[in-house]
Design a protein around this motif. Structure first.
Motif, mmCIF file in Angstrom:
data_model
loop_
_atom_site.group_PDB
_atom_site.id
_atom_site.type_symbol
_atom_site.label_atom_id
_atom_site.label_comp_id
_atom_site.label_asym_id
_atom_site.label_seq_id
_atom_site.Cartn_x
_atom_site.Cartn_y
_atom_site.Cartn_z
ATOM 1 N N UNK A 78 9.500 20.086 41.223
ATOM 2 C CA UNK A 78 10.668 20.205 40.351
ATOM 3 C C UNK A 78 11.633 21.258 40.885
ATOM 4 N N UNK A 79 11.114 22.387 41.256
ATOM 5 C CA UNK A 79 11.947 23.462 41.784
ATOM 6 C C UNK A 79 12.684 23.016 43.043
ATOM 7 N N UNK A 80 11.973 22.364 43.933
ATOM 8 C CA UNK A 80 12.592 21.878 45.174
ATOM 9 C C UNK A 80 13.719 20.892 44.853
ATOM 10 N N UNK A 81 13.459 19.977 43.939
ATOM 11 C CA UNK A 81 14.482 18.993 43.565
ATOM 12 C C UNK A 81 15.703 19.673 42.951
ATOM 13 N N UNK A 82 15.483 20.637 42.058
ATOM 14 C CA UNK A 82 16.604 21.336 41.434
ATOM 15 C C UNK A 82 17.413 22.087 42.489
ATOM 16 N N UNK A 83 16.725 22.751 43.407
ATOM 17 C CA UNK A 83 17.407 23.538 44.451
ATOM 18 C C UNK A 83 18.186 22.670 45.431
ATOM 19 N N UNK A 84 17.758 21.431 45.621
ATOM 20 C CA UNK A 84 18.390 20.555 46.611
ATOM 21 C C UNK A 84 19.238 19.445 45.995
ATOM 22 N N UNK A 85 19.469 19.517 44.691
ATOM 23 C CA UNK A 85 20.338 18.543 44.036
ATOM 24 C C UNK A 85 19.778 17.136 43.993
ATOM 25 N N UNK A 86 18.462 17.022 43.920
ATOM 26 C CA UNK A 86 17.801 15.713 43.851
ATOM 27 C C UNK A 86 17.542 15.390 42.380
ATOM 28 N N UNK A 87 17.991 14.229 41.942
ATOM 29 C CA UNK A 87 17.744 13.801 40.559
ATOM 30 C C UNK A 87 16.253 13.562 40.373
ATOM 31 N N UNK A 88 15.746 13.993 39.222
ATOM 32 C CA UNK A 88 14.308 13.908 38.964
ATOM 33 C C UNK A 88 14.077 13.508 37.508
ATOM 34 N N UNK A 89 13.106 12.622 37.297
ATOM 35 C CA UNK A 89 12.701 12.211 35.952
ATOM 36 C C UNK A 89 11.183 12.176 35.894
ATOM 37 N N UNK A 90 10.684 12.059 34.678
ATOM 38 C CA UNK A 90 9.240 11.881 34.523
ATOM 39 C C UNK A 90 8.972 10.631 33.707
ATOM 40 N N UNK A 91 7.835 10.050 33.967
ATOM 41 C CA UNK A 91 7.355 8.908 33.195
ATOM 42 C C UNK A 91 5.942 9.235 32.736
ATOM 43 N N UNK A 92 5.553 8.688 31.600
ATOM 44 C CA UNK A 92 4.213 8.979 31.092
ATOM 45 C C UNK A 92 3.252 7.808 31.263
ATOM 46 N N UNK A 93 3.744 6.678 31.716
ATOM 47 C CA UNK A 93 2.916 5.489 31.880
ATOM 48 C C UNK A 93 2.613 5.278 33.373
ATOM 49 N N UNK A 94 1.625 6.005 33.863
ATOM 50 C CA UNK A 94 1.309 5.936 35.285
ATOM 51 C C UNK A 94 0.742 4.565 35.674
ATOM 52 N N UNK A 95 0.050 3.914 34.768
ATOM 53 C CA UNK A 95 -0.490 2.585 35.066
ATOM 54 C C UNK A 95 0.647 1.595 35.309
ATOM 55 N N UNK A 96 1.671 1.633 34.472
ATOM 56 C CA UNK A 96 2.820 0.738 34.649
ATOM 57 C C UNK A 96 3.561 1.071 35.937
ATOM 58 N N UNK A 97 3.698 2.357 36.240
ATOM 59 C CA UNK A 97 4.344 2.769 37.483
ATOM 60 C C UNK A 97 3.563 2.237 38.678
ATOM 61 N N UNK A 98 2.254 2.327 38.640
ATOM 62 C CA UNK A 98 1.421 1.809 39.735
ATOM 63 C C UNK A 98 1.594 0.299 39.890
#
Length: 154
Positions: A78-98
């Protein structure tokens, strides 16, 4: 209803609308071979070529609360993404993501972090990816630095 409640409600509505966009981006990135899966693999890409990273997805599961090492990795990513201007989100359904990642996720047991990268020969344009970037910008303006997106069910 207060202004704060309205803003929170609108943010929740936008999060629901962005689920299909995230699904579309993941499928499109997989087809373009522009996806990296796994905490360690993503960390390598971020370290070697951070400018190639366009978007980051962090997936949380039921083990997240008990896994201190994973929590530390997430904080660093998260810190790296914030420092480098990379958009970041989270998902809670890892099975669906897989499921969406298909064979990429099957190669690894770790689908906690997914990066969407730009191919070496140039950036591929995807309107759904632009929609996700705008969602992240709006979320940051509302001080939601790591917005959660719900992936649509099959």
């Amino acid at each position: 209803m207060t202004l704060e409640e309205v803003l929170i409600q609108k943010q929740a509505e936008r999060a629901q609308c962005t689920g299909p966009a995230l699904e579309e981006v993941l499928v499109s990135a997989g087809d373009n071979d522009s996806i990296t899966v796994g905490v360690y693999e993503c960390a390598k890409v971020m370290n070697l070529d951070p400018d190639s990273v366009s978007f980051c997805v962090l997936a949380m599961d039921e083990d997240f609360g008990c896994d201190i090492a994973l929590q530390i990795h997430f904080t660093l990513i998260q810190s790296f993404c914030f420092d480098n201007g990379i958009s970041i989100v989270r998902v809670s359904d890892m099975q669906r993501l897989s499921e969406l990642l298909g064979s990429k996720a099957e190669q690894l047991d770790d689908a906690h972090c997914v990066l969407i990268t730009n191919p070496a020969e140039g950036s591929w344009e995807d309107p759904a990816l632009e929609k996700l970037h705008l969602f992240c910008e709006e979320s940051r303006r509302l001080n939601d630095w790591l917005p959660e997106i719900s992936l649509p069910e099959r």
